[in-house]
Design an enzyme around this catalytic site. Sequence first.
Site, mmCIF file in Angstrom:
data_model
loop_
_atom_site.group_PDB
_atom_site.id
_atom_site.type_symbol
_atom_site.label_atom_id
_atom_site.label_comp_id
_atom_site.label_asym_id
_atom_site.label_seq_id
_atom_site.Cartn_x
_atom_site.Cartn_y
_atom_site.Cartn_z
ATOM 1 N N LYS A 90 15.116 -20.548 -10.070
ATOM 2 C CA LYS A 90 15.269 -19.143 -10.454
ATOM 3 C C LYS A 90 15.052 -18.979 -11.957
ATOM 4 O O LYS A 90 15.657 -19.688 -12.754
ATOM 5 C CB LYS A 90 16.658 -18.656 -10.049
ATOM 6 C CG LYS A 90 16.891 -18.713 -8.538
ATOM 7 C CD LYS A 90 18.317 -18.401 -8.150
ATOM 8 C CE LYS A 90 19.275 -19.486 -8.573
ATOM 9 N NZ LYS A 90 20.635 -19.305 -8.019
ATOM 10 N N THR B 150 25.397 -8.349 -12.931
ATOM 11 C CA THR B 150 24.642 -9.360 -12.175
ATOM 12 C C THR B 150 25.551 -10.443 -11.599
ATOM 13 O O THR B 150 25.081 -11.513 -11.217
ATOM 14 C CB THR B 150 23.585 -10.014 -13.077
ATOM 15 O OG1 THR B 150 24.236 -10.583 -14.237
ATOM 16 C CG2 THR B 150 22.545 -8.996 -13.531
ATOM 17 N N GLY C 49 27.243 -12.661 -9.187
ATOM 18 C CA GLY C 49 27.004 -13.027 -7.791
ATOM 19 C C GLY C 49 25.556 -13.051 -7.365
ATOM 20 O O GLY C 49 25.263 -13.218 -6.177
ATOM 21 N N THR C 50 24.622 -12.913 -8.315
ATOM 22 C CA THR C 50 23.206 -12.892 -7.920
ATOM 23 C C THR C 50 22.772 -14.202 -7.265
ATOM 24 O O THR C 50 22.036 -14.199 -6.277
ATOM 25 C CB THR C 50 22.297 -12.600 -9.130
ATOM 26 O OG1 THR C 50 22.661 -13.468 -10.210
ATOM 27 C CG2 THR C 50 22.427 -11.168 -9.577
ATOM 28 N N GLY C 51 23.221 -15.336 -7.829
ATOM 29 C CA GLY C 51 22.815 -16.627 -7.267
ATOM 30 C C GLY C 51 23.364 -16.841 -5.873
ATOM 31 O O GLY C 51 22.649 -17.305 -4.962
ATOM 32 N N CYS C 52 24.636 -16.516 -5.674
ATOM 33 C CA CYS C 52 25.250 -16.637 -4.352
ATOM 34 C C CYS C 52 24.509 -15.754 -3.350
ATOM 35 O O CYS C 52 24.199 -16.170 -2.224
ATOM 36 C CB CYS C 52 26.720 -16.205 -4.400
ATOM 37 S SG CYS C 52 27.739 -17.075 -5.596
#
Length: 264
Positions: free
Chosen positions: A175, A207, A209-212
Amino acid sequence: MAIPSVLSIAGSDSCGGAGLQADVKTATALGVYAQTAVTALTAQNTFGVQGIFSVPPSFVEEQIDAVFADMRPDGVKVGMVGSPEVVCTIAQRLSAHDAKNVVVDPVLVATAGDALATDGVADALVRHLFPLASVITPNIPEAQVLTGQTIASKEDMVRCAQRLAELTAGAVLLKGGHLTGSADDLLVDAAGRQWWFTGQLYDTPNTHGTGCTLSTAVACGLAAGKDLPDAVAAAKDYVAGAIAHNPNMGQGVTGPLNHMWMQG
């Protein structure tokens, strides 16, 4: 009518923006049944992480076994794992159950900068979980920790993703949101093929929690039968919408996404 299901093995986020809470919201929004195995409890909000309580490996094992014994998931997402012992337990149980469509998000540091894993977790992920993964989804800081390489350009992203691909039997979704001026992500599969997924940079601090959310959305796509590039493309579109329609909640550094944005 049967619907696809995804097991999220991750930590709980008391403010609901990341971790298991984000995973359940994401799966529900995408029409997938969510199952969970809790690896840790966190006391956190938009200011940061105030405390972490780790779940014993034996109870993580019990949760995973209970899910597979009754409602076998079509996909698995592994998120926050706080200790090497829990990493090893998860790997053993997923291997024993011959889990499919495993997405590993190597969560090492929270968005606000708080450490979420003890020493030895990165090495345990590489040695035990990455070989079971259909795809791993590190961000740039995580990829740098995992490889020891510096990423300052898209060319660096390619080199780092190729190095990470050697550590997994599957693929790497690197990412690029931490790269200045870019929200483009790079997918490299086990055969070395590359796909770039372009994205818009949003001028917002919300932003959390974007990765989860992205990793769970990818797992949902795979569980529903999409091939990996299509699952990634759909997941990236979903996350972009969740950022663009963020609810602007919280008084701290980083607010949450709007996981239900497609419902209006």
